[in-house]
Scaffold this motif. Sequence first.
Motif, mmCIF file in Angstrom:
data_model
loop_
_atom_site.group_PDB
_atom_site.id
_atom_site.type_symbol
_atom_site.label_atom_id
_atom_site.label_comp_id
_atom_site.label_asym_id
_atom_site.label_seq_id
_atom_site.Cartn_x
_atom_site.Cartn_y
_atom_site.Cartn_z
ATOM 1 N N ALA A 11 0.732 -1.114 -0.166
ATOM 2 C CA ALA A 11 0.049 0.129 0.193
ATOM 3 C C ALA A 11 0.712 1.372 0.084
ATOM 4 O O ALA A 11 0.550 2.171 -0.684
ATOM 5 N N LEU A 14 2.119 1.934 -3.495
ATOM 6 C CA LEU A 14 1.209 2.378 -4.246
ATOM 7 C C LEU A 14 1.103 3.892 -4.066
ATOM 8 O O LEU A 14 0.931 4.726 -4.945
ATOM 9 N N GLN A 15 0.861 4.344 -2.667
ATOM 10 C CA GLN A 15 0.396 5.726 -2.444
ATOM 11 C C GLN A 15 1.769 6.574 -2.937
ATOM 12 O O GLN A 15 1.556 7.551 -3.656
ATOM 13 N N GLN A 18 1.622 6.685 -6.681
ATOM 14 C CA GLN A 18 0.534 7.657 -7.225
ATOM 15 C C GLN A 18 0.941 9.149 -6.869
ATOM 16 O O GLN A 18 0.641 9.820 -7.795
ATOM 17 N N ALA A 61 -7.502 7.018 -8.108
ATOM 18 C CA ALA A 61 -8.456 5.907 -7.558
ATOM 19 C C ALA A 61 -7.862 4.469 -7.783
ATOM 20 O O ALA A 61 -8.721 3.799 -7.148
ATOM 21 N N ALA A 62 -6.711 4.288 -8.438
ATOM 22 C CA ALA A 62 -6.270 2.809 -8.431
ATOM 23 C C ALA A 62 -6.178 2.200 -7.181
ATOM 24 O O ALA A 62 -5.725 2.788 -6.288
ATOM 25 N N THR A 63 -6.738 0.949 -7.133
ATOM 26 C CA THR A 63 -6.519 0.122 -5.872
ATOM 27 C C THR A 63 -5.301 -0.674 -6.047
ATOM 28 O O THR A 63 -4.848 -1.046 -7.184
ATOM 29 N N LEU A 64 -5.040 -1.060 -4.974
ATOM 30 C CA LEU A 64 -3.874 -2.093 -4.870
ATOM 31 C C LEU A 64 -4.273 -3.294 -5.343
ATOM 32 O O LEU A 64 -3.474 -3.959 -6.193
ATOM 33 N N GLU A 65 -5.415 -3.549 -5.327
ATOM 34 C CA GLU A 65 -5.881 -5.119 -6.099
ATOM 35 C C GLU A 65 -5.859 -4.998 -7.494
ATOM 36 O O GLU A 65 -5.279 -5.588 -8.152
ATOM 37 N N GLN A 66 -6.252 -3.534 -8.107
ATOM 38 C CA GLN A 66 -6.066 -3.577 -9.571
ATOM 39 C C GLN A 66 -4.763 -3.392 -9.989
ATOM 40 O O GLN A 66 -4.524 -3.947 -11.106
ATOM 41 N N VAL A 67 -4.025 -2.703 -9.116
ATOM 42 C CA VAL A 67 -2.673 -2.585 -9.590
ATOM 43 C C VAL A 67 -1.829 -3.866 -9.788
ATOM 44 O O VAL A 67 -1.076 -4.296 -10.616
ATOM 45 N N ASN A 68 -2.066 -4.510 -8.507
ATOM 46 C CA ASN A 68 -1.259 -5.767 -8.426
ATOM 47 C C ASN A 68 -1.766 -6.943 -9.554
ATOM 48 O O ASN A 68 -1.222 -7.639 -10.139
#
Length: 90
Positions: A11, A14-15, A18, A61-68
């Motif tokens: 997380a 990702l932050q 972003q 808005a991209a989530t960790l699940e989407q990115v992974n």
Amino acid sequence: MARSLQDGFTATELQEAQRGLISARRLSRAQDARLAAGLASNLRLDRTFAISQQVDDAIAAATLEQVNAALRKYIRPEAFVYGFGGDFKE
């Protein structure tokens, strides 16, 4: 790369990505040459800078699940091509 594919990004990673990407995009749009190029491109494509805002919003808005999931779907280390340059005399 192997760790990212196996464990995924965190997380925090990702932050930071972003924040960095959005900051770089905003800085780019604040530079005269890039702004002029963006205006010309948008004029040619018949669009406005609202599309840039939509991209920034999607990044935020991209989530960790989407990115992974995207990482695992599109990154294939076995398909990487490596190139080496230099004189290699020593």
